[in-house]
Every structure is written in C-alpha cells, then in structure tokens.
Design a protein around this motif. Structure first.
Motif, PDB file in Angstrom:
ATOM      1  N   LEU A   3       9.001  21.840  -8.830  1.00 43.52           N
ATOM      2  CA  LEU A   3       7.636  21.980  -9.340  1.00 43.52           C
ATOM      3  C   LEU A   3       7.044  20.650  -9.817  1.00 43.52           C
ATOM      4  N   ALA A   4       7.603  19.531  -9.336  1.00 43.93           N
ATOM      5  CA  ALA A   4       7.051  18.209  -9.652  1.00 43.93           C
ATOM      6  C   ALA A   4       6.020  17.861  -8.589  1.00 43.93           C
ATOM      7  N   PHE A   5       4.876  18.559  -8.686  1.00 45.26           N
ATOM      8  CA  PHE A   5       3.900  18.479  -7.600  1.00 45.26           C
ATOM      9  C   PHE A   5       3.224  17.107  -7.498  1.00 45.26           C
ATOM     10  N   GLU A   6       3.091  16.395  -8.614  1.00 44.86           N
ATOM     11  CA  GLU A   6       2.490  15.069  -8.560  1.00 44.86           C
ATOM     12  C   GLU A   6       3.389  14.105  -7.782  1.00 44.86           C
ATOM     13  N   ASP A   7       4.704  14.181  -8.061  1.00 46.67           N
ATOM     14  CA  ASP A   7       5.645  13.345  -7.308  1.00 46.67           C
ATOM     15  C   ASP A   7       5.673  13.748  -5.838  1.00 46.67           C
ATOM     16  N   ALA A   8       5.622  15.046  -5.566  1.00 47.78           N
ATOM     17  CA  ALA A   8       5.633  15.512  -4.180  1.00 47.78           C
ATOM     18  C   ALA A   8       4.393  15.028  -3.437  1.00 47.78           C
ATOM     19  N   GLY A   9       3.253  15.032  -4.114  1.00 50.40           N
ATOM     20  CA  GLY A   9       2.026  14.551  -3.475  1.00 50.40           C
ATOM     21  C   GLY A   9       2.092  13.071  -3.158  1.00 50.40           C
ATOM     22  N   ARG A  10       2.676  12.292  -4.082  1.00 53.98           N
ATOM     23  CA  ARG A  10       2.813  10.848  -3.822  1.00 53.98           C
ATOM     24  C   ARG A  10       3.736  10.597  -2.637  1.00 53.98           C
ATOM     25  N   LEU A  11       4.840  11.340  -2.561  1.00 56.53           N
ATOM     26  CA  LEU A  11       5.769  11.189  -1.439  1.00 56.53           C
ATOM     27  C   LEU A  11       5.124  11.636  -0.124  1.00 56.53           C
ATOM     28  N   ARG A  12       4.305  12.700  -0.198  1.00 55.61           N
ATOM     29  CA  ARG A  12       3.596  13.143   1.011  1.00 55.61           C
ATOM     30  C   ARG A  12       2.678  12.043   1.540  1.00 55.61           C
ATOM     31  N   ASP A  13       1.954  11.352   0.640  1.00 61.20           N
ATOM     32  CA  ASP A  13       1.063  10.268   1.055  1.00 61.20           C
ATOM     33  C   ASP A  13       1.853   9.134   1.705  1.00 61.20           C
ATOM     34  N   GLN A  14       3.019   8.820   1.136  1.00 59.73           N
ATOM     35  CA  GLN A  14       3.850   7.777   1.726  1.00 59.73           C
ATOM     36  C   GLN A  14       4.291   8.164   3.133  1.00 59.73           C
ATOM     37  N   ILE A  15       4.673   9.404   3.309  1.00 57.97           N
ATOM     38  CA  ILE A  15       5.119   9.862   4.635  1.00 57.97           C
ATOM     39  C   ILE A  15       3.980   9.767   5.633  1.00 57.97           C
ATOM     40  N   LYS A  61       0.824  -1.205   0.000  1.00 60.84           N
ATOM     41  CA  LYS A  61       0.000   0.000   0.000  1.00 60.84           C
ATOM     42  C   LYS A  61       0.860   1.259   0.000  1.00 60.84           C
ATOM     43  N   ILE A  62       1.951   1.235   0.768  1.00 64.56           N
ATOM     44  CA  ILE A  62       2.781   2.443   0.906  1.00 64.56           C
ATOM     45  C   ILE A  62       3.742   2.596  -0.267  1.00 64.56           C
ATOM     46  N   PHE A  63       4.416   1.498  -0.666  1.00 61.48           N
ATOM     47  CA  PHE A  63       5.496   1.607  -1.654  1.00 61.48           C
ATOM     48  C   PHE A  63       5.147   0.986  -3.005  1.00 61.48           C
ATOM     49  N   ARG A  64       3.974   0.404  -3.120  1.00 61.61           N
ATOM     50  CA  ARG A  64       3.491  -0.134  -4.399  1.00 61.61           C
ATOM     51  C   ARG A  64       4.456  -1.176  -4.974  1.00 61.61           C
ATOM     52  N   THR A 110      11.446   7.749   6.549  1.00 63.64           N
ATOM     53  CA  THR A 110      10.643   8.974   6.579  1.00 63.64           C
ATOM     54  C   THR A 110      11.505  10.195   6.303  1.00 63.64           C
ATOM     55  N   GLY A 111      12.714  10.229   6.886  1.00 65.64           N
ATOM     56  CA  GLY A 111      13.621  11.344   6.638  1.00 65.64           C
ATOM     57  C   GLY A 111      14.011  11.440   5.178  1.00 65.64           C
ATOM     58  N   GLU A 112      14.323  10.311   4.551  1.00 68.40           N
ATOM     59  CA  GLU A 112      14.701  10.319   3.141  1.00 68.40           C
ATOM     60  C   GLU A 112      13.535  10.767   2.262  1.00 68.40           C
ATOM     61  N   LEU A 113      12.330  10.297   2.566  1.00 66.25           N
ATOM     62  CA  LEU A 113      11.169  10.676   1.764  1.00 66.25           C
ATOM     63  C   LEU A 113      10.842  12.156   1.940  1.00 66.25           C
ATOM     64  N   THR A 114      11.017  12.659   3.148  1.00 70.09           N
ATOM     65  CA  THR A 114      10.773  14.091   3.384  1.00 70.09           C
ATOM     66  C   THR A 114      11.711  14.951   2.540  1.00 70.09           C
ATOM     67  N   ASN A 115      12.998  14.586   2.502  1.00 70.95           N
ATOM     68  CA  ASN A 115      13.965  15.321   1.670  1.00 70.95           C
ATOM     69  C   ASN A 115      13.585  15.243   0.198  1.00 70.95           C
ATOM     70  N   ALA A 116      13.154  14.044  -0.224  1.00 68.86           N
ATOM     71  CA  ALA A 116      12.776  13.875  -1.630  1.00 68.86           C
ATOM     72  C   ALA A 116      11.530  14.686  -1.954  1.00 68.86           C
ATOM     73  N   MET A 117      10.578  14.756  -1.022  1.00 66.83           N
ATOM     74  CA  MET A 117       9.358  15.540  -1.251  1.00 66.83           C
ATOM     75  C   MET A 117       9.677  17.021  -1.404  1.00 66.83           C
ATOM     76  N   ARG A 147      14.657   1.487  -5.389  1.00 67.97           N
ATOM     77  CA  ARG A 147      14.640   2.437  -4.281  1.00 67.97           C
ATOM     78  C   ARG A 147      13.399   2.217  -3.408  1.00 67.97           C
ATOM     79  N   ASP A 148      12.243   2.043  -4.035  1.00 72.50           N
ATOM     80  CA  ASP A 148      11.017   1.786  -3.277  1.00 72.50           C
ATOM     81  C   ASP A 148      11.104   0.468  -2.512  1.00 72.50           C
ATOM     82  N   LEU A 149      11.688  -0.549  -3.168  1.00 74.13           N
ATOM     83  CA  LEU A 149      11.828  -1.855  -2.509  1.00 74.13           C
ATOM     84  C   LEU A 149      12.746  -1.746  -1.291  1.00 74.13           C
ATOM     85  N   GLU A 150      13.831  -1.013  -1.437  1.00 71.47           N
ATOM     86  CA  GLU A 150      14.760  -0.871  -0.317  1.00 71.47           C
ATOM     87  C   GLU A 150      14.106  -0.118   0.838  1.00 71.47           C
TER      88      GLU A 150
END
Length: 604
Positions: free
Chosen positions: A219-231, A146-149, A205-212, A188-191
């Motif tokens: 301005l990659a807002f779709e990717d940022a939104g996906r990372l926000r949901d994962q966090i 669910k989190i990392f697909r 969580t720290g790594e995903l926050t930096n990536a978000m 990366r998602d698997l790891e």
C-alpha cells in the motif's frame, strides 16, 4: 627550382618506407607511405593524375624518403609525421586529446554521475564509455538524472547545502545533501543508472517492476507511482536504443559522397549499445576516391591520435591493405583487432544506421550549399557586381556598459562560415562605451596587417552599427589605402526588428533597399548575426574571466597552493576577507608575516 624526377627515381630503393614531398621553401606538402618506394613515387611522375594531384606535383622541389623495416612501421611513422607536420595535402583531423566518459567516484558516500575527459583511466572510480562526443555524454547524464534523480552538483556545493536546490524542486535530484534519501537507497538508484549506461536497462526494468509490485502490495502507492514513472521512462529509452544487442565493441565508419562533397560518419558502439555518432567532412586535396580517402581517414583516426581502439572496426567500403592496417591497429592496441566491411545481423544494422546518418549529413550540406550559392548570387545582383563576392567580412562590438570590450571579425565565403579565419580583438585604451573608437581600433589592427602582406582582402566589408560605424570604416580604409574594398553598413533601425534593417553602401547617403524576403538580405543578416554571436561570446568570456579572478591573485607570496588552502580553510573568498590576521595565520603554510601582508592587501 625544378625537381628532376628522372634522376631521383633512378637511385631510389624498392624497400618499404615513407616519403615527404617538399615545396620551394622546404615546407612539407604531403606525407605518404609505400610498400615499394620507387614504384609508388614513380606513379606521381609517370602516371595519369587528376587535376588536384597534378597541382601538388607541380609544387614539388624535393622529395625525402625514410626506409622502414615493414609496411606496418611505415604506416605508423606516416601518421606520426602527419600529426607533427600537418601537411596541406593530407587529411588532417583535430586531435581529441582525451576521451569523454561518464565517471562515478569511489570516494564519496553519495557519488554523482560526472562528465569527465581522461586520456588514461585512473583507479579512482568507474569510467563508462568512451563516448564519441561531449554531447552524447551530456544527453546520457540528463536522461539518468531525469529517471533516477542522481545528483549533478560539485562536491564542495554538496558539502555546504542546508536546503534542497532547484534540481530537487524539478525532480532531477533526490536531495541526498540534506538527508532526504538514505545512502543505501541512493546507491541503489546510482547502480541502476550505471547498469542502464552499460546497456543493461532490461535487467533494471525487471528489478523496478518487482519493486513496484511489492510497493503496491504494501500500500505504498507513492513509491509505486514513482517506480512506475521510472519504468515508463526506461521503456522509452529502450525503444530509442533499438540496435542494442547482447554485446560487442565497435566503431562503424560509413561514407556518403555526391557532387564532390563527402561525409564520413563514425558510430561508437560499446557493449552492444549505441553511444552516439560524429560526422566528419575531411578535406580531399588530392581528389582521392572514396575508398582511398576512407582508408586514410581510418589510419589517422586511430594511429594519428591518442584514441581508444575497439575490438572491431567496420567500414562501409573495402579498404586497401586491410591486413596492414589491421596489424598496425593491433600493435597500437596490444590486442587483436578485427577490421572488416562484410557484416551480418546486428552489425549490419549498425552499418546501415551509419550510412543513413552519413547520407543525411550530406543531403543537409548540399541543400545548405545550394541555398548559400543562391544568396551570394542575389547579393551580386543587389549590388550590381560583375560576379558574386568571394569573401565577406563583418565586424561587431560587444561590451557591458563599457566593461571588457571585444570586437569580432567573422568571415564567409561561397562555402559558408570560414571559422579558421575568425578573429577577436580585445579593445584597450578607449573610453568606456565608445563604440566608434573600438571599431576604429579593431579595423586598424585587422587591415594594417593586410597592407603588410598578411592575410586576404575581403570583397565586401560589413560593419554592424549604422552610420557612425560606417564612417569609422571609411576613414580607416582611406588611411590605409584600401578604398577598393566595398563597404556595407548594417543599421538595425528604430524598431530593431529583423527584416527592417537599413543598409548603407559606401556612404551614409546611399542606401540599399531590399525586401524582407530577399536572399541577399538573408545572407547579410546571417553574417551580421554570426558576428554578433561571436562578439558576445568573446565579451562574456573576457568579462567572466576578469570577475572570476581572485583578489588573492597578485599578493606576493600567495601562489596557487596557498590560495587553495586559504579558500578551503575559510570556505571561500568572503571568509578570507572577513578573517583577522590571527585567523589567517592559523592556515597551514601561512606565517604571521604573510597573514599581515594578506590582510593589508585585502583591506588597504
């Protein structure tokens, strides 16, 4: 034959060892260990015993002893014999032949997170666990998908996909099978998923926050939104895992006891992360005190089974001979093991959580037991019986338009479902869909054994199906001379709604009217529904097994290896059926003669 304990003890050694108590047929009643054999066995024949132990001692006709070099050797031998002989007065645990793990292979560019059981870990990938139960593994896998697909399909399905499956549509997979995600991003998602399973979710969580934040700046807002949901999902997971610490592998055992009912909860903690719990209700045939029962349980949990031993074992009660058990566990694990009941800090949190779980299980069991007793009393009143029935049996029939007909027999006593006495009957040689003949065959097979001295007779026999099925039961009981068994037919009625059943007692002319809120009716419905569930499960298993059987099976010269090669070469059974003789002969291991045999068998 009376056992002469005085003469037996007079010549017995004081050395350490194990003893086997035998009944008149030579079957083992109990296996025990002793630091001093003579002193331990004398306590059975000269000391004050509780009623359960006295009952066992009254059945003893012989005692066999084996002297060992040490108490540790005696403990190990005791558990080996318990596992082999399964004596009725010992604690008996079902042997988990392998552990459930989460597995990540090294042999695929897009590995899946897999559920896998393994007694020994091979060098073919990473094994995360072991987990205490299959449910704990599946829950963890569901969260990570669910989190990392991360994909959860089989490799052969992955290899033949041409478009994304439903898992992609519901956002449980990133569809690497059709190239919707690159190998580096998937890895990366698997790891990250593996790190979470190892208890390093804060780092993820720290790594995903930096990536978000980087995605937002770009301005990659779709990717940022996906990372926000994962966090957000990870923060919820971290709140649930409140007992996580910096590390530590331990199994935590807690006992809850009340009103002669005892539960033992085992929490599994690996790398400081709680993986899950299992609850056990061990038999206590000798009426042992809770601390003694826990010591027996822990011994068999590790020494009587092929189970991984963590570096620390924590118990809610002090155990007798802790140093001996600790040394035996260390000998089995080939490293130091700490066995303790005195803990502080986060280990105390683990222990309190185990106690809470054990108490919860016990409270639920006692509430269920009280309700069940009330229902049996209500059934006694409804049927005007002198005392509550001790054993109920219910039969049901299940099939799909006459295919794979299976009859079920479920058993209930005053303690609820008695699953060790459940039986299924594969119905043969009756007309498809003839439920009456199927019921007659099942009842005849069950109760003919009873007339031959096998099994226990029920006080009440319930038959699901109404008048016709009840008449079949009456005829079978009359033929076998078992008319004393009370018959109860359960018909669903025209609307087939719960609470509107028609109950027939002995004959179709005598009905029993019970209110829909009657505890007696609730008991009948519970037993009937359990028989229905058990019959459907057996039918589906039999039907699916028949449908899964390959038409290649039974062809002379085609064993498992050649069948596997054929299916791999042509991509499945349909491809084999469409192949010509010449194409079949191209498969490694398939000669022209065998190809001709296969083709004729498949096409007539």
């Amino acid at each position: 034959m009376t056992f002469d304990s005085r003469q037996f003890l007079a010549h017995l050694t004081q050395a350490p060892g194990i003893y086997r108590m035998l009944d008149e047929r030579g079957d083992t009643l109990y296996v025990g260990k002793a630091k001093r054999l003579k002193a331990r066995l004398a306590s059975y024949f000269r000391g004050a015993l509780n009623a359960k132990t006295q009952a066992m001692v009254g059945r003893i006709t012989d005692v066999q002893v084996t002297v060992t070099r040490s108490e540790i050797e005696a403990l190990l031998l005791e558990q080996t014999l318990i596992k082999e002989l399964r004596p009725p007065y010992n604690i008996l645990l079902r042997d988990d032949k392998s552990y459930p793990f989460v597995f990540v292979t090294d042999r695929h560019p897009y590995p899946a997170l897999e559920y896998k059981r393994a007694r020994r870990r091979r060098e073919d990938g990473r094994y995360l666990g072991p987990y205490p139960s299959s449910g704990a593994v599946r829950e963890s896998l569901s969260l990570m998908q669910k989190i990392f697909r991360i994909r959860n399909c089989e490799d052969n399905v992955f290899a033949h996909r041409t478009r994304p499956c439903l898992q992609y549509q519901i956002q449980r997979c990133s569809a690497p099978c059709v190239g919707y995600i690159g190998e580096a991003d998937y890895r990366r998602d698997l790891e990250h998923a593996v790190m979470c399973l190892e208890g390093r979710s804060e780092q993820v969580t720290g790594e995903l926050t930096n990536a978000m934040e980087a995605a937002s700046r770009a301005l990659a807002f779709e990717d940022a939104g996906r990372l926000r949901d994962q966090i957000q999902h990870l923060r919820q997971l971290q709140q649930r895992q409140f007992v996580d610490t910096d590390g530590g592998d331990a199994d935590v055992f807690a006992v809850a006891e009340r009103e002669d009912v005892l539960y033992i909860t085992v929490l599994a903690v690996r790398k400081g992360r709680l993986l899950g719990a299992r609850h056990h209700k061990p038999g206590n045939s000798l009426g042992l005190a809770a601390c003694d029962l826990l010591a027996e349980f822990v011994s068999q949990y590790y020494l009587g089974q092929s189970r991984e031993i963590p570096r620390e074992v924590i118990t809610s009660l002090p155990l007798a001979d802790t140093d001996i058990l600790e040394s035996a566990l260390a000998s089995r694990a080939e490293r130091r093991i700490r066995l303790t009941h005195r803990v502080r800090g986060h280990r105390q949190q683990w222990l309190e959580l185990a106690r809470t779980n054990a108490e919860q299980q016990l409270a639920g069991q006692l509430a269920s037991q009280a309700q069940l007793t009330h229902r049996f009393d209500a059934l006694r009143e409804a049927l005007a019986l002198p005392e509550p029935p001790q054993r109920l049996e219910c039969f049901d029939i299940s099939h799909s338009h006459g295919e794979a007909t299976v009859a079920s027999c479920v058993v209930f006593d005053l303690n609820g479902p008695r699953k060790s006495d459940y039986r299924r009957y594969n119905i043969e040689d009756v007309a498809a869909g003839d439920d009456y003949a199927a019921m007659r065959q099942a009842l005849s097979r069950r109760f003919r054994r009873l007339t031959e001295g096998e099994g226990v007779a029920p006080d009440i026999l319930l038959v699901d199906g109404g008048k016709g099925q009840l008449n079949q039961a009456r005829e079978v009981m009359a033929e076998l001379g078992l008319e004393h068994i009370l018959l109860l037919g359960v018909a669903k009625g025209t609307t087939r709604r719960a609470g509107l059943e028609t109950l027939f007692v002995e004959t179709v002319d005598r009905t029993l009217d019970l209110d829909s809120a009657s505890p007696a009716l609730h008991l009948i419905q519970h037993v009937r529904d359990e028989a229905h569930r058990f019959a459907i499960t057996g039918h589906r298993t039999r039907r699916d097994k028949a449908r899964r059987s390959s038409s290649l099976e039974g062809i002379e010269g085609i064993g498992p290896k050649r069948r596997r090669e054929l299916l791999r070469f042509f991509g499945g059974l349909q491809g084999v059926k469409q192949a010509s003789r010449e194409e079949l002969a191209r498969v490694p291991g398939i000669s022209a003669t065998l190809a001709d045999t296969i083709h004729r068998s498949l096409h007539g």
